[in-house]
Design a protein around this motif. Structure first.
Motif, PDB file in Angstrom:
ATOM      1  N   GLY A 102       0.813  -1.208   0.000  1.00 15.44           N
ATOM      2  CA  GLY A 102       0.000   0.000   0.000  1.00 15.44           C
ATOM      3  C   GLY A 102       0.844   1.254   0.000  1.00 15.44           C
ATOM      4  O   GLY A 102       0.368   2.332  -0.346  1.00 15.44           O
ATOM      5  N   HIS A 103       2.122   1.107   0.400  1.00 17.78           N
ATOM      6  CA  HIS A 103       3.010   2.268   0.482  1.00 17.78           C
ATOM      7  C   HIS A 103       4.423   1.827   0.146  1.00 17.78           C
ATOM      8  O   HIS A 103       4.837   0.700   0.466  1.00 17.78           O
ATOM      9  N   VAL A 104       5.173   2.707  -0.516  1.00 17.59           N
ATOM     10  CA  VAL A 104       6.561   2.424  -0.885  1.00 17.59           C
ATOM     11  C   VAL A 104       7.460   3.517  -0.324  1.00 17.59           C
ATOM     12  O   VAL A 104       7.189   4.707  -0.508  1.00 17.59           O
ATOM     13  N   GLN A 105       8.506   3.108   0.373  1.00 17.82           N
ATOM     14  CA  GLN A 105       9.503   4.041   0.906  1.00 17.82           C
ATOM     15  C   GLN A 105      10.809   3.836   0.159  1.00 17.82           C
ATOM     16  O   GLN A 105      11.340   2.728   0.104  1.00 17.82           O
ATOM     17  N   VAL A 106      11.309   4.928  -0.441  1.00 22.29           N
ATOM     18  CA  VAL A 106      12.503   4.877  -1.278  1.00 22.29           C
ATOM     19  C   VAL A 106      13.625   5.661  -0.614  1.00 22.29           C
ATOM     20  O   VAL A 106      13.417   6.779  -0.136  1.00 22.29           O
ATOM     21  N   ASP A 107      14.816   5.093  -0.597  1.00 22.93           N
ATOM     22  CA  ASP A 107      15.956   5.814  -0.040  1.00 22.93           C
ATOM     23  C   ASP A 107      16.353   6.962  -0.962  1.00 22.93           C
ATOM     24  O   ASP A 107      16.431   6.801  -2.181  1.00 22.93           O
ATOM     25  N   GLY A 108      16.597   8.141  -0.386  1.00 25.68           N
ATOM     26  CA  GLY A 108      17.023   9.281  -1.178  1.00 25.68           C
ATOM     27  C   GLY A 108      16.062  10.442  -1.078  1.00 25.68           C
ATOM     28  O   GLY A 108      15.138  10.444  -0.253  1.00 25.68           O
ATOM     29  N   ASN A 109      16.270  11.419  -1.937  1.00 19.62           N
ATOM     30  CA  ASN A 109      15.407  12.607  -1.921  1.00 19.62           C
ATOM     31  C   ASN A 109      14.485  12.694  -3.121  1.00 19.62           C
ATOM     32  O   ASN A 109      13.823  13.706  -3.330  1.00 19.62           O
ATOM     33  N   LEU A 110      14.448  11.631  -3.920  1.00 22.77           N
ATOM     34  CA  LEU A 110      13.625  11.648  -5.129  1.00 22.77           C
ATOM     35  C   LEU A 110      13.130  10.247  -5.449  1.00 22.77           C
ATOM     36  O   LEU A 110      13.915   9.296  -5.483  1.00 22.77           O
ATOM     37  N   CYS A 111      11.841  10.123  -5.671  1.00 21.49           N
ATOM     38  CA  CYS A 111      11.271   8.843  -6.080  1.00 21.49           C
ATOM     39  C   CYS A 111      11.362   8.686  -7.594  1.00 21.49           C
ATOM     40  O   CYS A 111      11.254   9.663  -8.334  1.00 21.49           O
ATOM     41  N   PRO A 112      11.532   7.470  -8.075  1.00 25.25           N
ATOM     42  CA  PRO A 112      11.439   7.254  -9.515  1.00 25.25           C
ATOM     43  C   PRO A 112      10.003   7.446  -9.986  1.00 25.25           C
ATOM     44  O   PRO A 112       9.073   7.492  -9.178  1.00 25.25           O
ATOM     45  N   SER A 113       9.824   7.575 -11.274  1.00 23.64           N
ATOM     46  CA  SER A 113       8.480   7.675 -11.819  1.00 23.64           C
ATOM     47  C   SER A 113       7.776   6.322 -11.677  1.00 23.64           C
ATOM     48  O   SER A 113       8.350   5.280 -12.011  1.00 23.64           O
ATOM     49  N   PHE A 114       6.574   6.346 -11.182  1.00 27.89           N
ATOM     50  CA  PHE A 114       5.821   5.103 -11.018  1.00 27.89           C
ATOM     51  C   PHE A 114       4.683   5.002 -12.026  1.00 27.89           C
ATOM     52  O   PHE A 114       3.797   4.167 -11.886  1.00 27.89           O
ATOM     53  N   ILE A 115       4.744   5.855 -13.042  1.00 31.09           N
ATOM     54  CA  ILE A 115       3.741   5.801 -14.108  1.00 31.09           C
ATOM     55  C   ILE A 115       3.844   4.460 -14.824  1.00 31.09           C
ATOM     56  O   ILE A 115       4.925   4.031 -15.231  1.00 31.09           O
ATOM     57  N   GLY A 116       2.729   3.797 -14.949  1.00 28.19           N
ATOM     58  CA  GLY A 116       2.693   2.531 -15.659  1.00 28.19           C
ATOM     59  C   GLY A 116       2.952   1.310 -14.802  1.00 28.19           C
ATOM     60  O   GLY A 116       2.793   0.178 -15.283  1.00 28.19           O
ATOM     61  N   LEU A 117       3.349   1.505 -13.546  1.00 29.27           N
ATOM     62  CA  LEU A 117       3.544   0.341 -12.685  1.00 29.27           C
ATOM     63  C   LEU A 117       2.196  -0.288 -12.341  1.00 29.27           C
ATOM     64  O   LEU A 117       1.215   0.418 -12.089  1.00 29.27           O
ATOM     65  N   PRO A 118       2.124  -1.614 -12.302  1.00 29.40           N
ATOM     66  CA  PRO A 118       0.848  -2.296 -12.070  1.00 29.40           C
ATOM     67  C   PRO A 118       0.470  -2.356 -10.602  1.00 29.40           C
ATOM     68  O   PRO A 118       0.151  -3.426 -10.074  1.00 29.40           O
ATOM     69  N   MET A 119       0.529  -1.233  -9.903  1.00 29.70           N
ATOM     70  CA  MET A 119       0.153  -1.219  -8.493  1.00 29.70           C
ATOM     71  C   MET A 119      -0.328   0.175  -8.121  1.00 29.70           C
ATOM     72  O   MET A 119       0.143   1.170  -8.667  1.00 29.70           O
ATOM     73  N   LYS A 120      -1.283   0.205  -7.229  1.00 30.46           N
ATOM     74  CA  LYS A 120      -1.810   1.475  -6.743  1.00 30.46           C
ATOM     75  C   LYS A 120      -1.381   1.646  -5.290  1.00 30.46           C
ATOM     76  O   LYS A 120      -1.872   0.945  -4.409  1.00 30.46           O
ATOM     77  N   CYS A 121      -0.466   2.563  -5.061  1.00 28.85           N
ATOM     78  CA  CYS A 121       0.024   2.784  -3.705  1.00 28.85           C
ATOM     79  C   CYS A 121       0.648   4.171  -3.623  1.00 28.85           C
ATOM     80  O   CYS A 121       0.876   4.835  -4.630  1.00 28.85           O
ATOM     81  N   SER A 122       0.905   4.611  -2.414  1.00 31.03           N
ATOM     82  CA  SER A 122       1.554   5.899  -2.208  1.00 31.03           C
ATOM     83  C   SER A 122       3.063   5.690  -2.144  1.00 31.03           C
ATOM     84  O   SER A 122       3.549   4.585  -1.887  1.00 31.03           O
ATOM     85  N   TYR A 123       3.819   6.786  -2.390  1.00 32.49           N
ATOM     86  CA  TYR A 123       5.268   6.696  -2.449  1.00 32.49           C
ATOM     87  C   TYR A 123       5.889   7.812  -1.624  1.00 32.49           C
ATOM     88  O   TYR A 123       5.350   8.905  -1.532  1.00 32.49           O
TER      89      TYR A 123
END
Length: 219
Positions: A102-123
């Protein structure tokens, strides 16, 4: 093929290994830890010895609800740039999860683009996330262990470069090998030290094809 499970209450941690080296792929991992199975000792992979990372990687792979490792190769790094290649590897790692968080936590100060990924979640991007969030720390360990193993395998193909020791990072040993032998197919030619080493080697090779007196003038 079974569809990924939807788990809106779970969090996936994402991190990479290998943004800085002069050679080899950039590797990313995504991990969904099981809240009921605590793994002691998880932290930023850079703060762990190699043996500790290996042991923790085994525990993480065995206890996690889902995990995935992916990478972007040297050609993709040189084509897109290291940031975009890193984000590409992160996207691939997330796609490899068999559970959609339901949620994705990414290391760093910028998330990659999640356009087109087959999942609905917050980042969420978290600076120093590998030290602050256990799930990101777990991802950093899997990514680091996987990439180190790749570099050890590549060392067998190019033993004169010492990849098993420095994993492609900028060390005196690596610079010396670059100067002496020039870049290999797994070197990142968009990185300036590699580009300069390649240009110098090409120039010397070209001079070797000149007439002796022309080569002397050129030097």
């Amino acid at each position: 093929m079974a569809l990924p499970l939807q788990a809106p209450g779970l969090v996936a941690g994402v991190d990479e290994a290998g943004r800085g080296p002069l050679a080899g792929p950039v590797v990313a991992a995504a991990v969904i830890l099981d809240p009921r199975r605590r793994i002691r000792g998880i932290k930023d992979s850079k703060q762990l010895e190699a043996e500790e990372r290996e042991e923790l990687a085994i525990k993480i792979r065995g206890a996690a609800l889902s995990w995935s490792v992916a990478w972007a190769d040297v050609e993709e790094i040189d084509c897109h740039n290291i940031l975009q290649a890193t984000h590409l590897a992160m996207r691939r790692a997330l796609i490899g999860l068999h559970i959609h968080p339901g949620h994705v936590q990414v290391d760093g100060n910028l998330c990659p683009s999640f356009i087109g990924l087959p999942m609905k979640c917050s980042y969420e991007a978290i600076v120093d996330g590998d030290a602050l969030k256990t799930c990101i720390g777990a991802a950093s360990i899997l990514a680091k262990v996987a990439r180190d193993r790749m570099m050890v395998e590549l060392d067998a193909l190019y033993p004169e470069y010492g990849f098993a020791a420095h994993k492609g990072y900028s060390t005196p040993q690596h610079y010396k090998a670059l100067k002496r032998h020039g870049p290999t197919p797994i070197h990142r030619r968009s990185f300036e030290p590699v580009r300069l080493a390649g240009e110098r080697r090409l120039t010397l090779a070209d001079m070797g094809e000149m007439a002796p007196e022309a080569a002397v003038v050129a030097l």
